[in-house]
Design a protein around this motif. Structure first.
Motif, PDB file in Angstrom:
ATOM      1  N   TYR A 140      49.295  37.223  43.011  1.00  0.00           N
ATOM      2  CA  TYR A 140      48.897  38.142  41.926  1.00  0.00           C
ATOM      3  C   TYR A 140      48.613  39.714  41.280  1.00  0.00           C
ATOM      4  N   TRP A 165      51.007  41.693  42.028  1.00  0.00           N
ATOM      5  CA  TRP A 165      51.628  42.527  41.642  1.00  0.00           C
ATOM      6  C   TRP A 165      51.531  43.069  40.506  1.00  0.00           C
ATOM      7  N   GLU A 166      49.676  43.294  40.393  1.00  0.00           N
ATOM      8  CA  GLU A 166      48.997  44.405  39.191  1.00  0.00           C
ATOM      9  C   GLU A 166      48.887  44.898  39.545  1.00  0.00           C
ATOM     10  N   LYS A 185      40.536  37.071  35.482  1.00  0.00           N
ATOM     11  CA  LYS A 185      42.385  36.485  35.800  1.00  0.00           C
ATOM     12  C   LYS A 185      42.923  36.172  36.953  1.00  0.00           C
ATOM     13  N   ALA A 194      47.198  33.432  44.255  1.00  0.00           N
ATOM     14  CA  ALA A 194      45.613  34.573  43.197  1.00  0.00           C
ATOM     15  C   ALA A 194      46.188  36.139  44.091  1.00  0.00           C
ATOM     16  N   LEU A 213      43.234  32.146  37.580  1.00  0.00           N
ATOM     17  CA  LEU A 213      44.069  31.617  39.003  1.00  0.00           C
ATOM     18  C   LEU A 213      43.584  30.684  39.523  1.00  0.00           C
TER      19      LEU A 213
END
Length: 95
Positions: free
Chosen positions: A59, A62-63, A30, A56, A34
């Motif tokens: 991201y 966030w994960e 991912k 990225a 991205l």
């Protein structure tokens, strides 16, 4: 939010927390997709090349927050289960 971790009960006091999928590989794919998608406008509009990696990186943060909240949820479940096991022992010791 659906947790990506699975609570597996073992024998006695043992419990195992196992991922449902190959989590790291999925996140890496991912991340790369991205970066590739955000890199297209960089090539077209000649923006700074750091922008896709910054997006990225957001991201990934966030994960990380999702994993942290899932582990917090599992810790709460563990504490609740452990507390329920100790209550009958305490009532027997008092009575």
């Amino acid at each position: 939010m659906k947790s990506r971790l699975q609570w597996t009960h073992g024998r006695g006091e043992r419990a195992v927390v196992a991922p449902k999928k190959a989590y790291a590989a999925e996140i890496l794919v991912k991340f790369l997709v991205l970066v590739g998608l955000v890199y297209l406008p960089v090539l077209l509009f000649h923006w700074g090349e750091w922008i896709p990696f910054a997006v990225a990186g957001g991201y990934l943060l966030w994960e990380l927050s999702r994993v942290s909240s899932a582990l917090g949820e599992l810790a709460d479940l563990w504490n609740e289960q452990h507390r329920q096991r100790q209550e009958p022992v305490r009532s027997d010791a008092v009575g």
